[in-house]
Design a protein around this motif. Sequence first.
Motif, PDB file in Angstrom:
ATOM      1  N   ASP A 147       0.860  -1.177   0.000  1.00  0.00           N
ATOM      2  CA  ASP A 147       0.000   0.000   0.000  1.00  0.00           C
ATOM      3  C   ASP A 147       0.897   1.227   0.000  1.00  0.00           C
ATOM      4  O   ASP A 147       1.640   1.467   0.956  1.00  0.00           O
ATOM      5  N   VAL A 148       0.858   2.003  -1.063  1.00  0.00           N
ATOM      6  CA  VAL A 148       1.763   3.146  -1.195  1.00  0.00           C
ATOM      7  C   VAL A 148       1.571   4.154  -0.073  1.00  0.00           C
ATOM      8  O   VAL A 148       2.526   4.851   0.318  1.00  0.00           O
ATOM      9  N   GLN A 149       0.366   4.232   0.503  1.00  0.00           N
ATOM     10  CA  GLN A 149       0.095   5.195   1.558  1.00  0.00           C
ATOM     11  C   GLN A 149       0.736   4.815   2.893  1.00  0.00           C
ATOM     12  O   GLN A 149       0.843   5.660   3.784  1.00  0.00           O
ATOM     13  N   LYS A 150       1.162   3.557   3.026  1.00  0.00           N
ATOM     14  CA  LYS A 150       1.682   3.090   4.317  1.00  0.00           C
ATOM     15  C   LYS A 150       3.196   2.917   4.332  1.00  0.00           C
ATOM     16  O   LYS A 150       3.782   2.614   5.378  1.00  0.00           O
ATOM     17  N   ASP A 152       5.731   5.075   3.897  1.00  0.00           N
ATOM     18  CA  ASP A 152       6.535   6.076   4.602  1.00  0.00           C
ATOM     19  C   ASP A 152       6.548   5.806   6.103  1.00  0.00           C
ATOM     20  O   ASP A 152       7.585   5.882   6.762  1.00  0.00           O
ATOM     21  N   LYS A 153       5.391   5.470   6.659  1.00  0.00           N
ATOM     22  CA  LYS A 153       5.325   5.171   8.095  1.00  0.00           C
ATOM     23  C   LYS A 153       6.105   3.893   8.417  1.00  0.00           C
ATOM     24  O   LYS A 153       6.775   3.803   9.448  1.00  0.00           O
ATOM     25  N   ASP A 226       6.789  10.338  -5.122  1.00  0.00           N
ATOM     26  CA  ASP A 226       6.724   9.277  -4.107  1.00  0.00           C
ATOM     27  C   ASP A 226       8.134   8.854  -3.707  1.00  0.00           C
ATOM     28  O   ASP A 226       8.434   8.714  -2.512  1.00  0.00           O
TER      29      ASP A 226
END
Length: 373
Positions: A147-150, A152-153, A226
């Motif tokens: 999942d690209v949104q996760k 970085d975290k 990204d």
Amino acid sequence: MPTQEPKIPGIYLNHIVPTPEPELLTGVPVFLGLANVKAGENRPLKLTLGTQFDQYFSQATEYLGDAVTGFFEQGGHLCYVVAVADNTLDALQQGLEASEILENIDLVCVPDIMVAREAEVVQMQQIVLDHCSRMGDRFAILDGLNDVQKLDKQRQKLTSNNGALYAPWLKIEDITRPKNPKSIPPCGHIAGIYATTDRIVGVHGAPANIALEGVLDLSFSLTPADQAQLNPQIGPSVNCIRSLRGRGMRVWGVRTLSSLPEWQYVNVRRLFLTLGRWANQNLADTVFEPHDFRLWMRLERELSIYCESLWQQGAIQGAVPQEAFYVKCNEETNTPENREMGQIIAEVGLAPTIPGEFIQLLLVQSSSGITLT
């Protein structure tokens, strides 16, 4: 053995075949995952062909077998597999402990971590990183969340000098459903790229800008924006796999999960890990030798010969060997206090070859037009 038995005084020729030094292998991963051994005891099994996986194991999930297949598809020649019973922290610890008897490996891949609940993934990945740091001779290839949104975290929660994180997942052919490719974590394919780079260039070569074989697509696309966010100037990074126009899908990053600038590149860190492995393999017979000037000279000589071979390969930079490395083992590094404790210390400095990440071209505009310098 003498060619003839001496019978009269004279000179006789003996032919002596030297015993070759054991080869120091690199680019050899151990894969840990959910599987059952079909026969025999559950121990690390050596594989030299991708087809051997199905001969030895029956698996509960698809990631482990596909990761091993991907390793061989990318040019890997040798790996080991350790089966774990379930996807728990205890089972992972037991699997890592079982792998400690393996002396040939220098990479660790655990694709089935991604089967766990999201909250446990980072915790289990950090256990793998801690294992590599404790062993001191291994490097972990970890998978990003799908999942690209996760991402970085995730990368901010992981820290280690001895590991790297890769994303996105890869889409490969599913022979049971040819029209529906399946997505798998990339660690097996990445391990194969490490192995191929080691074989062609050396462990100092950056395992990047290499096209992936047998991959149909990526699970999601990463934009330059990204990648800029996932690769800060300093600190843990995500090595992105990018689909580049006319060039296929390539690994487009060579960063570690380290917060230290000196260890931010995968190939630099692995070079120093390999130096340590070489020393353990080739200098072990110096243990228990008298701690005196003769031992200092031997260690300095043998380490210098190895470091000069690195310079000749292009692994370290310098116009002459003296600019590329130094080795010091004398009374300065071995104080009376260290000698009383039974410690002998040799100091080794290397000037590693740093990957050229940013190629800057200067455009000069003048009355005659634009020139590229």
